[in-house]
Design an enzyme around this catalytic site. Structure first.
Site, mmCIF file in Angstrom:
data_model
loop_
_atom_site.group_PDB
_atom_site.id
_atom_site.type_symbol
_atom_site.label_atom_id
_atom_site.label_comp_id
_atom_site.label_asym_id
_atom_site.label_seq_id
_atom_site.Cartn_x
_atom_site.Cartn_y
_atom_site.Cartn_z
ATOM 1 N N MET A 30 0.843 -1.197 0.000
ATOM 2 C CA MET A 30 0.000 0.000 0.000
ATOM 3 C C MET A 30 0.884 1.255 0.000
ATOM 4 O O MET A 30 0.429 2.329 0.389
ATOM 5 C CB MET A 30 -0.952 -0.017 1.192
ATOM 6 N N LEU A 33 6.681 3.026 1.457
ATOM 7 C CA LEU A 33 7.618 1.895 1.540
ATOM 8 C C LEU A 33 8.738 2.151 2.542
ATOM 9 O O LEU A 33 9.258 3.256 2.653
ATOM 10 C CB LEU A 33 8.202 1.615 0.150
ATOM 11 N N GLU A 35 11.936 -0.290 5.020
ATOM 12 C CA GLU A 35 12.865 -1.401 4.864
ATOM 13 C C GLU A 35 12.162 -2.766 4.953
ATOM 14 O O GLU A 35 12.649 -3.754 4.412
ATOM 15 C CB GLU A 35 14.005 -1.261 5.880
ATOM 16 N N HIS A 37 9.357 -3.471 3.444
ATOM 17 C CA HIS A 37 9.072 -3.737 2.024
ATOM 18 C C HIS A 37 10.368 -4.006 1.267
ATOM 19 O O HIS A 37 10.402 -4.803 0.335
ATOM 20 C CB HIS A 37 8.376 -2.548 1.367
HETATM 21 O O1 PAF Z 1 -0.181 -5.773 3.604
HETATM 22 C C1 PAF Z 1 -0.582 -4.882 2.844
HETATM 23 O O2 PAF Z 1 0.094 -3.872 2.593
HETATM 24 C C2 PAF Z 1 -1.962 -5.000 2.219
HETATM 25 O O3 PAF Z 1 -2.856 -5.617 3.094
HETATM 26 C C3 PAF Z 1 -1.958 -5.699 0.862
HETATM 27 C C4 PAF Z 1 -1.480 -7.136 0.994
HETATM 28 C C5 PAF Z 1 -1.058 -4.940 -0.099
HETATM 29 C C6 PAF Z 1 -3.377 -5.733 0.273
HETATM 30 O O4 PAF Z 1 -3.879 -4.459 0.079
#
Ligand code: PAF
Length: 276
Positions: A30, A33, A35, A37
């Site tokens: 979502m 971002l 670390e 991610h």
């Molecule tokens: O974990 C997340 O950021 C969200 O729940 C996801 C998996 C991107 C779904 O929107």
């Protein structure tokens, strides 16, 4: 990194990569971002030939409008982050692209509900949350058609819901769980950490300290949290790592899970322990 705004161009480029013989890795996010991610993207980069990150603040998984509105968004910074990590493509659709004509509704007419594992904990405190997550992840799987998709263990129940969905509905993607990344003081990385005041940020590491203490003594763990009156506990439990049902006795692999509030910021974390 190339930015795609539409499903059609994403499909086209992924298909072209596949024709070049590349395997496809998907990291759904979502945005905002960090670390945590970063580690998902690095795993994808190492294991697959064409890495797609998706950035979409999915409205259907938020049960509180203020949480959705205040969710941090910064596409430029996120794109630079993806560029540094060698991501091939970012799919960042707007709401209309993902839910055409459904804007007035809370959910598309077809949706995915994973019973059982979704019912308790996050499912109980955030009604509708997992239906929103499972549905958008199923859509992303169908759009990107990846070989491997990467999810963080910080959202352990979400990971279990997605694993169950993939198994029960025969998606052909392999789900790769990736360990939680922590700040030096133990706080699990989360986009919501940005919203903590300096004082709340100072207190927040007690969540992880208490989770670690819980392996020895749940009483002791709860005592540590009670000593920080700014923290309101929604749940703090030992559960079966697959079903997320409460464990009868503390034996074998057990996930200790917690959700707390610090002011209006809600944080979750967990640890997997193996109790003899
Ligand atoms: O974990 C997340 O950021 C969200 O729940 C996801 C998996 C991107 C779904 O929107």
């Amino acid at each position: 990194v190339i930015l795609f705004r539409t499903i059609a161009e994403t499909r086209e480029h992924v298909a072209a990569a596949r024709e070049r013989g590349l395997t496809v890795g998907l990291v759904p996010t979502m945005g905002a971002l960090h670390e945590g991610h970063g580690v998902l993207l690095r795993h994808a980069r190492e294991e697959t030939g064409y890495v797609v990150a998706t950035i979409f603040v999915n409205p259907t998984q938020f049960n509180r409008p203020d949480d959705f509105q205040k969710y941090p968004r910064d596409l430029e910074t996120d794109l630079a982050f993806c560029e540094r990590l060698g991501v091939d493509a970012v799919f960042a659709p707007d709401v209309n692209e993902m839910y055409p004509g459904d804007l007035h509704q809370k959910m598309p007419l077809a949706s995915v509900e994973v019973a059982g594992v979704s019912a308790r904990l996050e499912g109980e405190f955030r009604p509708g949350h997992f239906r929103g997550v499972a549905t958008v992840v199923a859509k992303l799987f169908n759009i990107v058609q990846a070989d491997r998709a990467y999810f963080g263990e910080k959202d352990a129940q979400q990971l279990a819901v997605i694993q169950r969905m993939v198994a029960d509905l025969n998606f052909s993607v392999t789900i790769v769980p990736v360990p939680t990344v922590r700040e030096p003081d133990g706080l699990a990385m989360s986009s919501r950490n940005q919203r903590l005041t300096p004082e709340q940020r100072r207190i927040a590491p007690v969540i992880y300290k208490a989770l670690c203490e819980a392996e020895r003594s749940i009483q002791g763990a709860l005592g540590m949290i009670a000593a920080a009156p700014e923290i309101q506990v929604e749940y703090f439990e030992a559960v079966d790592p697959k079903t997320f049902e409460p464990v009868e006795k503390m034996a074998g692999p057990v996930r200790i899970v917690a959700a707390v509030r610090l002011g209006d910021v809600r944080l979750i974390d967990n640890v997997l322990v193996s109790i003899r």
